[in-house]
Design a protein around this motif. Structure first.
Motif, short mmCIF file in Angstrom:
data_model
loop_
_atom_site.label_atom_id
_atom_site.label_comp_id
_atom_site.label_asym_id
_atom_site.label_seq_id
_atom_site.Cartn_x
_atom_site.Cartn_y
_atom_site.Cartn_z
N ILE A 1 0.84 -1.21 0.00
CA ILE A 1 0.00 0.00 0.00
C ILE A 1 0.87 1.25 0.00
N MET A 2 1.92 1.24 0.82
CA MET A 2 2.79 2.41 0.91
C MET A 2 3.54 2.65 -0.41
N TYR A 3 4.01 1.57 -1.04
CA TYR A 3 4.66 1.71 -2.35
C TYR A 3 3.66 2.21 -3.39
N MET A 4 2.45 1.65 -3.35
CA MET A 4 1.43 2.01 -4.34
C MET A 4 1.06 3.50 -4.24
N ASN A 5 0.94 4.00 -3.00
CA ASN A 5 0.48 5.38 -2.78
C ASN A 5 1.61 6.39 -2.59
N ALA B 1 5.14 -2.46 -5.28
CA ALA B 1 3.79 -2.73 -4.74
C ALA B 1 3.30 -4.08 -5.27
N TYR B 2 3.50 -4.31 -6.55
CA TYR B 2 3.10 -5.58 -7.16
C TYR B 2 3.82 -6.75 -6.48
N LEU B 3 5.11 -6.58 -6.26
CA LEU B 3 5.91 -7.61 -5.60
C LEU B 3 5.35 -7.92 -4.21
N MET B 4 5.12 -6.89 -3.41
CA MET B 4 4.60 -7.11 -2.05
C MET B 4 3.23 -7.78 -2.08
#
Length: 191
Positions: free
Chosen positions: A134-138, A149-152
């Motif tokens: 979520i943090m990577y995505m946002n 984000a995809y990896l996580m």
């Protein structure tokens, strides 16, 4: 024989053995061999925690975090989560990350939340992976990185975490074919 176990744990705990103190605290915490007594559990967890027992530190943090047998005290929860997290307890790392992420008992601090989510994720904690996703995505506390984000989300979806598959697919639609291939390869390498 739980009552006999309590007797022997108490003898050893009173002599300062941190493992016996922890086990005696568990007996009180779970009401095994003794009447359930959160205050007595806190007492014995505290003795063991002060000697560096990571599981006692974690359980003590939970009791302060949730107000079990004591007033809720986020500052003490953070203190004991931190002590346990620094010894590598992934559950303490995750709970500590949540407190910094949500500003519970402390100022909201994305960098510290990321540090502890990452530590827990590296030990396979799926909810930590999801929150990092979520943090990577946002772009919370970091630059947006849809590939990470995809990896996580892929890693926690592989562990069956609800909503992770849907989040992964949503992020995957934002990636180019090459980025998607690289993210899928990285997920395979992580596992």
């Amino acid at each position: 024989n739980d009552q006999l176990a309590v007797e022997w744990y108490r003898k050893s705990a009173e002599q300062g053995d941190k493992d016996a103190q922890y086990n005696l605290a568990l007996m009180y915490d779970e009401g095994e061999g003794v009447e359930l007594d959160d205050a007595e559990a806190i007492n014995w967890y505290t003795f063991a925690a002060n000697q560096g027992h990571a599981a006692a530190q974690y359980n003590l943090a939970i009791m302060y975090d949730e107000g079990e047998g004591t007033e809720e005290d986020d500052a003490l929860a953070i203190k004991w989560y931190t002590a346990s997290a620094e010894q590598g307890n992934r559950d303490a790392q995750y709970n500590l990350a949540i407190m910094y992420d949500e500003g519970e008992g402390t100022a909201e601090d994305n960098q510290t939340a990321i540090k502890w989510y990452t530590a827990a994720a590296q030990q396979g904690e799926p909810s930590a992976m999801f929150n990092l996703g979520i943090m990577y995505m946002n772009g919370e506390g970091m630059r947006k990185n849809q590939r990470m984000a995809y990896l996580m989300f892929s890693l926690c979806a592989a562990q069956g975490l609800p909503d992770a598959r849907e989040a992964r697919e949503m992020v995957g639609r934002k990636l180019s074919r090459d980025e998607l291939s690289a993210a899928q390869a990285a997920a395979g390498d992580w596992e």
